[in-house]
Design a protein around this motif. Structure first.
Motif, PDB file in Angstrom:
ATOM      1  N   ARG A  13       0.847  -1.191   0.000  1.00 22.36           N
ATOM      2  CA  ARG A  13       0.000   0.000   0.000  1.00 22.36           C
ATOM      3  C   ARG A  13       0.880   1.238   0.000  1.00 22.36           C
ATOM      4  NH1 ARG A  13      -4.348  -1.736   4.208  1.00 22.36           N
ATOM      5  NH2 ARG A  13      -5.458  -3.024   2.798  1.00 22.36           N
ATOM      6  N   THR A  14       1.937   1.189   0.784  1.00 19.71           N
ATOM      7  CA  THR A  14       2.832   2.335   0.846  1.00 19.71           C
ATOM      8  C   THR A  14       3.479   2.533  -0.524  1.00 19.71           C
ATOM      9  OG1 THR A  14       3.317   1.781   3.156  1.00 19.71           O
ATOM     10  CG2 THR A  14       4.774   3.288   2.121  1.00 19.71           C
ATOM     11  N   GLU A  15       3.886   1.433  -1.129  1.00 20.08           N
ATOM     12  CA  GLU A  15       4.493   1.521  -2.463  1.00 20.08           C
ATOM     13  C   GLU A  15       3.457   2.015  -3.458  1.00 20.08           C
ATOM     14  OE1 GLU A  15       6.421  -2.052  -3.848  1.00 20.08           O
ATOM     15  OE2 GLU A  15       7.639  -2.150  -2.049  1.00 20.08           O
ATOM     16  N   ARG A  22       3.818   9.494  -6.950  1.00 22.43           N
ATOM     17  CA  ARG A  22       4.779   9.761  -8.030  1.00 22.43           C
ATOM     18  C   ARG A  22       4.053   9.944  -9.345  1.00 22.43           C
ATOM     19  NH1 ARG A  22       8.540   5.042  -6.888  1.00 22.43           N
ATOM     20  NH2 ARG A  22       7.610   4.405  -8.837  1.00 22.43           N
ATOM     21  N   ALA A  23       2.996   9.105  -9.554  1.00 16.74           N
ATOM     22  CA  ALA A  23       2.228   9.206 -10.780  1.00 16.74           C
ATOM     23  C   ALA A  23       1.526  10.561 -10.846  1.00 16.74           C
ATOM     24  CB  ALA A  23       1.219   8.082 -10.881  1.00 16.74           C
ATOM     25  N   GLU A  24       0.938  10.973  -9.676  1.00 16.45           N
ATOM     26  CA  GLU A  24       0.275  12.280  -9.643  1.00 16.45           C
ATOM     27  C   GLU A  24       1.290  13.384  -9.836  1.00 16.45           C
ATOM     28  OE1 GLU A  24      -1.854  12.389  -5.955  1.00 16.45           O
ATOM     29  OE2 GLU A  24      -3.474  11.144  -6.728  1.00 16.45           O
ATOM     30  N   GLY A  28       1.372  15.896 -12.818  1.00 17.55           N
ATOM     31  CA  GLY A  28       1.503  17.344 -12.599  1.00 17.55           C
ATOM     32  C   GLY A  28       2.661  17.895 -13.413  1.00 17.55           C
ATOM     33  N   THR A  29       3.783  17.164 -13.381  1.00 18.79           N
ATOM     34  CA  THR A  29       4.954  17.579 -14.148  1.00 18.79           C
ATOM     35  C   THR A  29       4.633  17.548 -15.638  1.00 18.79           C
ATOM     36  OG1 THR A  29       6.401  16.670 -12.423  1.00 18.79           O
ATOM     37  CG2 THR A  29       7.392  17.102 -14.549  1.00 18.79           C
ATOM     38  N   ILE A  30       3.907  16.495 -16.067  1.00 14.58           N
ATOM     39  CA  ILE A  30       3.536  16.388 -17.493  1.00 14.58           C
ATOM     40  C   ILE A  30       2.645  17.558 -17.877  1.00 14.58           C
ATOM     41  CG2 ILE A  30       2.148  15.038 -19.100  1.00 14.58           C
ATOM     42  CD1 ILE A  30       3.277  12.510 -17.798  1.00 14.58           C
ATOM     43  N   LYS A  31       1.643  17.853 -16.997  1.00 12.65           N
ATOM     44  CA  LYS A  31       0.766  18.979 -17.303  1.00 12.65           C
ATOM     45  C   LYS A  31       1.572  20.261 -17.367  1.00 12.65           C
ATOM     46  CE  LYS A  31      -3.618  17.230 -15.623  1.00 12.65           C
ATOM     47  NZ  LYS A  31      -4.744  17.418 -14.722  1.00 12.65           N
ATOM     48  N   LYS A  32       2.478  20.414 -16.381  1.00 12.86           N
ATOM     49  CA  LYS A  32       3.322  21.605 -16.355  1.00 12.86           C
ATOM     50  C   LYS A  32       4.179  21.664 -17.621  1.00 12.86           C
ATOM     51  CE  LYS A  32       6.832  23.783 -13.477  1.00 12.86           C
ATOM     52  NZ  LYS A  32       7.696  23.630 -12.326  1.00 12.86           N
ATOM     53  N   LEU A  33       4.787  20.538 -18.001  1.00 16.97           N
ATOM     54  CA  LEU A  33       5.621  20.485 -19.212  1.00 16.97           C
ATOM     55  C   LEU A  33       4.778  20.693 -20.470  1.00 16.97           C
ATOM     56  CD1 LEU A  33       8.079  17.560 -18.330  1.00 16.97           C
ATOM     57  CD2 LEU A  33       8.587  20.021 -18.450  1.00 16.97           C
TER      58      LEU A  33
END
Length: 162
Positions: A13-15, A22-24, A28-33
């Motif tokens: 669950r922690t992973e 990390r996916a979010e 977010g990084t993808i949206k930002k990029l």
């Protein structure tokens, strides 16, 4: 074993939570990029339009320079033509001055010739009057001569008859 399973589950669950985080974060990084990419695309389009405008302005400027050079060359040619025409005008003015001087001299000579012609016409009139007078005298003398000849002939006839 249940603990282990729970621990494993908890670990999973922690992973999973970490993976979701990390996916979010990646989303977010993808949206930002993607936003940055979109902005860069807009900038590229804007710069492309500006470049096209700059190229058009450059072409216009080059065309304007070419026209300016042609105009300058035409202006220089016109200037040379103008200078040539000015020289021709000056020469023509000098010729005109000389011709006017010549005309004045000719008019003065013509006036003098007219004065002389009038003088000679008066002399001719006087000479014609004198000739007319001499002709009249000659006719009178001729007439007197004929009368005297007739009288002389009559006298010679009358002397012969005596």
């Amino acid at each position: 074993m249940t603990d282990r399973i729970r621990e494993k589950m908890s670990q999973l669950r922690t992973e999973a939570d970490n993976a979701i985080a990390r996916a979010e974060a990646a989303e977010g990084t993808i949206k930002k990029l993607e936003q940055e990419l979109l902005q860069k695309d807009h900038e590229i389009r804007s710069l492309t339009v500006r470049l096209e405008n700059a190229d058009n302005q450059l072409e216009k400027a080059e065309h304007s320079i070419t026209e300016s050079k042609a105009d300058r060359a035409a202006g220089e040619s016109s200037k040379q033509t103008n200078e040539g025409l000015i020289r021709k005008i000056q020469l023509l003015e000098e010729e005109l001055d000389a011709a006017e001087k010549n005309v004045k001299e000719t008019v003065e000579k013509l006036r003098q010739v007219d004065v002389k012609a009038e003088h000679f016409e008066r002399q001719v009139q006087r000479t014609e009057q004198e000739r007319d007078q001499w002709e009249k005298k000659y006719e009178d003398m001729q007439s007197k001569y004929k009368e005297s000849q007739v009288e002389l002939n009559e006298l010679a006839q009358s002397l012969q008859d005596l």
